[in-house]
Design a protein around this motif. Structure first.
Motif, PDB file in Angstrom:
ATOM      1  N   GLU B 275      31.557  33.338  66.690  1.00 33.24           N
ATOM      2  CA  GLU B 275      31.100  33.859  67.975  1.00 33.24           C
ATOM      3  C   GLU B 275      31.598  32.963  69.111  1.00 33.24           C
ATOM      4  OE1 GLU B 275      26.898  34.454  68.107  1.00 33.24           O
ATOM      5  OE2 GLU B 275      26.895  35.006  70.234  1.00 33.24           O
ATOM      6  N   ASP B 276      31.576  31.639  68.897  1.00 29.09           N
ATOM      7  CA  ASP B 276      32.070  30.723  69.932  1.00 29.09           C
ATOM      8  C   ASP B 276      33.545  30.977  70.236  1.00 29.09           C
ATOM      9  OD1 ASP B 276      29.625  29.558  70.162  1.00 29.09           O
ATOM     10  OD2 ASP B 276      30.134  27.717  69.088  1.00 29.09           O
ATOM     11  N   ALA B 277      34.325  31.259  69.214  1.00 22.63           N
ATOM     12  CA  ALA B 277      35.752  31.550  69.427  1.00 22.63           C
ATOM     13  C   ALA B 277      35.910  32.830  70.237  1.00 22.63           C
ATOM     14  CB  ALA B 277      36.474  31.677  68.085  1.00 22.63           C
ATOM     15  N   ALA B 278      35.103  33.825  69.912  1.00 24.44           N
ATOM     16  CA  ALA B 278      35.165  35.088  70.656  1.00 24.44           C
ATOM     17  C   ALA B 278      34.804  34.867  72.124  1.00 24.44           C
ATOM     18  CB  ALA B 278      34.228  36.123  70.016  1.00 24.44           C
ATOM     19  N   VAL B 279      33.744  34.080  72.347  1.00 22.48           N
ATOM     20  CA  VAL B 279      33.327  33.786  73.724  1.00 22.48           C
ATOM     21  C   VAL B 279      34.440  33.040  74.460  1.00 22.48           C
ATOM     22  CG1 VAL B 279      31.711  32.466  75.151  1.00 22.48           C
ATOM     23  CG2 VAL B 279      30.860  33.834  73.232  1.00 22.48           C
ATOM     24  N   ALA B 280      35.071  32.079  73.800  1.00 26.63           N
ATOM     25  CA  ALA B 280      36.116  31.272  74.450  1.00 26.63           C
ATOM     26  C   ALA B 280      37.285  32.151  74.899  1.00 26.63           C
ATOM     27  CB  ALA B 280      36.604  30.169  73.506  1.00 26.63           C
ATOM     28  N   VAL B 281      37.700  33.060  74.054  1.00 31.30           N
ATOM     29  CA  VAL B 281      38.821  33.944  74.416  1.00 31.30           C
ATOM     30  C   VAL B 281      38.390  34.903  75.527  1.00 31.30           C
ATOM     31  CG1 VAL B 281      40.384  35.755  73.620  1.00 31.30           C
ATOM     32  CG2 VAL B 281      39.937  33.749  72.168  1.00 31.30           C
ATOM     33  N   ALA B 282      37.200  35.471  75.387  1.00 29.97           N
ATOM     34  CA  ALA B 282      36.716  36.399  76.413  1.00 29.97           C
ATOM     35  C   ALA B 282      36.599  35.685  77.760  1.00 29.97           C
ATOM     36  CB  ALA B 282      35.369  36.989  76.002  1.00 29.97           C
ATOM     37  N   ARG B 283      36.096  34.448  77.736  1.00 37.00           N
ATOM     38  CA  ARG B 283      35.915  33.712  78.973  1.00 37.00           C
ATOM     39  C   ARG B 283      37.264  33.369  79.616  1.00 37.00           C
ATOM     40  NH1 ARG B 283      31.127  31.993  80.706  1.00 37.00           N
ATOM     41  NH2 ARG B 283      30.033  31.921  78.717  1.00 37.00           N
ATOM     42  N   ALA B 284      38.259  33.061  78.797  1.00 44.04           N
ATOM     43  CA  ALA B 284      39.603  32.775  79.335  1.00 44.04           C
ATOM     44  C   ALA B 284      40.142  33.999  80.077  1.00 44.04           C
ATOM     45  CB  ALA B 284      40.553  32.366  78.214  1.00 44.04           C
ATOM     46  N   VAL B 285      39.899  35.180  79.532  1.00 42.49           N
ATOM     47  CA  VAL B 285      40.377  36.404  80.185  1.00 42.49           C
ATOM     48  C   VAL B 285      39.588  36.646  81.476  1.00 42.49           C
ATOM     49  CG1 VAL B 285      40.674  38.897  79.968  1.00 42.49           C
ATOM     50  CG2 VAL B 285      41.159  37.404  78.007  1.00 42.49           C
ATOM     51  N   THR B 286      38.269  36.438  81.411  1.00 36.82           N
ATOM     52  CA  THR B 286      37.447  36.700  82.602  1.00 36.82           C
ATOM     53  C   THR B 286      37.714  35.686  83.712  1.00 36.82           C
ATOM     54  OG1 THR B 286      35.556  35.390  81.795  1.00 36.82           O
ATOM     55  CG2 THR B 286      35.570  37.732  81.286  1.00 36.82           C
ATOM     56  N   ARG B 287      38.384  34.572  83.386  1.00 36.22           N
ATOM     57  CA  ARG B 287      38.687  33.577  84.410  1.00 36.22           C
ATOM     58  C   ARG B 287      40.126  33.641  84.894  1.00 36.22           C
ATOM     59  NH1 ARG B 287      34.839  28.359  82.957  1.00 36.22           N
ATOM     60  NH2 ARG B 287      32.915  29.540  83.302  1.00 36.22           N
ATOM     61  N   SER B 288      40.881  34.642  84.464  1.00 38.66           N
ATOM     62  CA  SER B 288      42.268  34.774  84.909  1.00 38.66           C
ATOM     63  C   SER B 288      42.324  35.494  86.252  1.00 38.66           C
ATOM     64  CB  SER B 288      43.087  35.555  83.871  1.00 38.66           C
ATOM     65  OG  SER B 288      44.328  35.943  84.450  1.00 38.66           O
ATOM     66  N   ASN B 289      42.619  34.758  87.297  1.00 39.05           N
ATOM     67  CA  ASN B 289      42.748  35.391  88.613  1.00 39.05           C
ATOM     68  C   ASN B 289      43.816  36.477  88.600  1.00 39.05           C
ATOM     69  OD1 ASN B 289      40.787  33.910  89.878  1.00 39.05           O
ATOM     70  ND2 ASN B 289      42.189  32.533  90.950  1.00 39.05           N
ATOM     71  N   LEU B 290      44.887  36.237  87.845  1.00 44.16           N
ATOM     72  CA  LEU B 290      45.967  37.227  87.815  1.00 44.16           C
ATOM     73  C   LEU B 290      45.483  38.534  87.204  1.00 44.16           C
ATOM     74  CD1 LEU B 290      49.040  35.050  86.792  1.00 44.16           C
ATOM     75  CD2 LEU B 290      48.679  36.218  88.967  1.00 44.16           C
ATOM     76  N   PHE B 291      44.737  38.449  86.082  1.00 40.27           N
ATOM     77  CA  PHE B 291      44.246  39.674  85.463  1.00 40.27           C
ATOM     78  C   PHE B 291      43.218  40.357  86.365  1.00 40.27           C
ATOM     79  CE2 PHE B 291      41.142  41.850  82.653  1.00 40.27           C
ATOM     80  CZ  PHE B 291      41.964  42.914  82.325  1.00 40.27           C
ATOM     81  N   LYS B 292      42.340  39.556  86.975  1.00 40.57           N
ATOM     82  CA  LYS B 292      41.290  40.121  87.826  1.00 40.57           C
ATOM     83  C   LYS B 292      41.888  40.797  89.070  1.00 40.57           C
ATOM     84  CE  LYS B 292      38.079  36.896  88.309  1.00 40.57           C
ATOM     85  NZ  LYS B 292      36.645  37.155  88.091  1.00 40.57           N
ATOM     86  N   ALA B 293      42.965  40.216  89.592  1.00 37.06           N
ATOM     87  CA  ALA B 293      43.643  40.855  90.725  1.00 37.06           C
ATOM     88  C   ALA B 293      44.332  42.147  90.283  1.00 37.06           C
ATOM     89  CB  ALA B 293      44.644  39.891  91.359  1.00 37.06           C
ATOM     90  N   ALA B 294      44.889  42.134  89.076  1.00 42.10           N
ATOM     91  CA  ALA B 294      45.538  43.351  88.565  1.00 42.10           C
ATOM     92  C   ALA B 294      44.525  44.489  88.446  1.00 42.10           C
ATOM     93  CB  ALA B 294      46.190  43.076  87.205  1.00 42.10           C
ATOM     94  N   VAL B 295      43.323  44.166  87.962  1.00 41.80           N
ATOM     95  CA  VAL B 295      42.299  45.212  87.824  1.00 41.80           C
ATOM     96  C   VAL B 295      41.930  45.770  89.192  1.00 41.80           C
ATOM     97  CG1 VAL B 295      39.913  45.689  87.136  1.00 41.80           C
ATOM     98  CG2 VAL B 295      41.415  44.342  85.632  1.00 41.80           C
ATOM     99  N   PHE B 296      41.847  44.894  90.174  1.00 44.32           N
ATOM    100  CA  PHE B 296      41.594  45.372  91.541  1.00 44.32           C
ATOM    101  C   PHE B 296      42.672  46.372  91.959  1.00 44.32           C
ATOM    102  CE2 PHE B 296      42.484  44.395  96.175  1.00 44.32           C
ATOM    103  CZ  PHE B 296      41.516  45.264  96.669  1.00 44.32           C
TER     104      PHE B 296
END
Lengths: 387, 387
Positions: B275-296
């Protein structure tokens, strides 16, 4: 004042047609020797593009004759077919230059997840070979631009030898999916081990300490080619100094051209227990969207600096939060973890460069990490255009 | 359907004058018993506000009679004087309620690095005590709002008991300098140990997994008060289930109201080793400004998801980058680390909620982390206004 300024190099930049804009998109840098020493450092991302897989392996023996670079496509996440495209590109260059594919390094930058149009790229290689010139460094610098607004070149003179370089990137080595690609050249006579050691030392305190948006690319590559054409073997310290100056100059140029930024921010952490601790705290501040947005608003929001510093685990950077001082552009707005000078004394509006100084009062090590502010234009460029 | 919905609680929200806007800015929640059980979880930031220092200590014995909360000032980085202000606030409330200062918890939210106007705050406490009512929960929810656009309340019914709650925050437990404050109440009969265990378990998979902008606050606080007024002692599992539902509801409301966001993004990582590994990967994605800007920009840029996942160290989350699958809103745009379905099939424009699914093919653990897109309005709100 570019990659062809040191003796023994030719370069070219041409339009292969990879970019819809019709701008130059294919560059070639050739080392004519007598030495063909090479070294490289690459992204530490676990997801790496085909050209990184190729070049990491090709440079491992310390030898390279040429570097071919394309913009208009990253060739990342393109599977075995993408790797075959990189391989084919190296073979094509090798054939034209009468060398071995294993001595041709490949760099790509652009959108992830799309195959390169090889039917355009390979004829582009032929055109670049045709255009090779001892004056071609600036054309090569132009051909690797993506969202860059200016071509980035550097030249540092040594005693009878010199270091030249070109770079593209509007993001950074740590970050920037808008990949950073750098080719450095020198006519100094170096061994492969010397080149590798100098490149690692120079990048550690320059490219590794710029962090525009915290996003690590799949394609970042920094290469050093040494021709030995000057016949001079410099003192290792003198060479490292020149190489580090070249890297610092290009790194600073990358920050200055970061996508949509209106401020360049130097976060310097002093009196840390170790250099790693100083880097960790500086990086935490450079990755705070809240602080970066505040700088865009010309707001010297030192509370956001402290809040970012406080996220670093104590075993990584020991310090007492009640001792922290923060100065912004020379005004000590935070003293001993609390209110210092009047924040209205800080002028952020009249210059692009912002100096943030964090004193941990914990040791005697220090480090500086550069970043940019978080702006409307950053959001616009990274939401409106795919990279 | 708020913090006063369970039996045994009164609350109030009044205008003390801390906010320039003249909106309500002081809330009080009182537990009338018969039990006065309390538990709390707090920001893990090393730089914490005075009220966090106070409340962490005050709740350690598992007992509290009241919580006083103010917006209009975080009382963070205000030194010993700031701590004295918090202490004085608790004493003032205790005197009015005829209890001990050590049984009064304090929460603050607003700008860092400024003292609270105690000359306004203490009379505000008196007014709040005067206004206490079994129907006062919604007024309390309103008085703790800062950049929130809606008051956030919840109520989950159990078998003869219930859980209620109020929250403020346009950032999150991990992030959000626009602090997250949450008060949960229940009329279930719990021991302090039961309350503490349930609160930690419920927050671990709810508030700890929303991450609007990666910035951890100095003030984040989640409190649980249990009155025992229902006379019912629920099964621990049933209580945890209700409490987790209440936390999930409030956490989802925080994401939905995040500063300037136009999308809520759920990043679910499946088939991780732990579960910690899953959280770590998910958190890395949620902290990507580039991905978050793309979704916008309504761009299903899966390359940025892979690039973010690739930054997680292999010892934290073992996986083979060549096996990664990514689906966005049900369309598998990335298969085995390469191109999958046509990205143009993904519709991001027609709904606020975005579902990103990352399959690591490495184990059988999974986790979801929520975030928001990175928008012009986020930059505007965080550059134009100090917090």
């Amino acid at each position: 004042m570019t990659v062809t300024s040191p003796q023994g190099f030719r370069a070219a930049g041409v339009t292969a047609g990879l970019k819809a804009s019709g701008r130059p998109d294919l560059a070639l840098v050739v080392n004519d020797g007598p030495l063909h020493v090479a070294a490289g450092v690459f992204t530490t991302n676990r997801v790496v593009a085909a050209p990184v897989v190729w070049s990491r392996q090709a440079v491992a023996d310390g030898v390279a004759h040429a570097v071919v670079l394309n913009s208009g496509g990253a060739n990342a996440c393109t599977g075995p077919e993408g790797f075959a495209d990189t391989h084919r590109t190296a073979e094509h260059v090798a054939q034209a230059l009468d060398t071995s594919p294993g001595d041709v390094l490949v760099c790509s930058t652009g959108l992830i997840g799309e195959r390169l149009p090889m039917g355009l790229l390979l004829p582009g290689v032929d055109a670049a070979v045709e255009a090779l010139s001892p004056d071609g460094g600036d054309a090569a610098a132009t051909a690797i631009m993506t969202t860059d607004t200016v071509a980035k070149t550097v030249h540092i003179a040594g005693d009878g030898w010199s270091v030249g370089g070109i770079a593209k990137g509007a993001g950074m080595l740590a970050p920037g999916l808008a990949t950073m690609l750098v080719v450095l050249t020198t006519d100094a006579a170096l061994t492969a081990a010397e080149a590798d050691a100098a490149l690692r030392a120079a990048t550690r305190t320059t490219f590794d300490r710029v962090d525009s948006d915290g996003c690590m690319s799949t394609n970042d590559t920094v290469l050093l080619l040494a021709s030995g054409a000057s016949g001079v073997t410099p003192e290792p310290a003198a060479f490292l100094d020149a190489l580090a100056q070249a890297c610092a100059g290009l790194a600073r140029a990358l920050v200055a051209d970061a996508e949509g930024a209106s401020h360049d921010i130097a976060v310097t952490v002093v009196n840390a227990t170790t250099e790693d601790a100083a880097v960790a705290v500086a990086r935490a501040v450079t990755r705070s969207n809240l602080f970066k947005a505040a700088v865009f608003g010309n707001d010297p929001n030192w509370g956001r600096v402290l809040a970012a510093a406080g996220t670093v685990p104590v075993d990584v950077a020991p310090f007492d939060a009640d001792l922290l001082d923060v100065s912004i552009n020379g005004v000590q707005v935070c003293r001993a973890g609390g209110v210092g000078e009047d924040r209205s004394l800080v002028d952020l509006a009249s210059a692009r460069e912002v100096q943030v100084l964090v004193d941990l009062h914990a040791g005697d090590a220090s480090a500086t990490v550069w970043t940019n502010d978080l702006t409307h234009d950053y959001v616009h460029e990274n939401s409106a255009y795919s990279t």
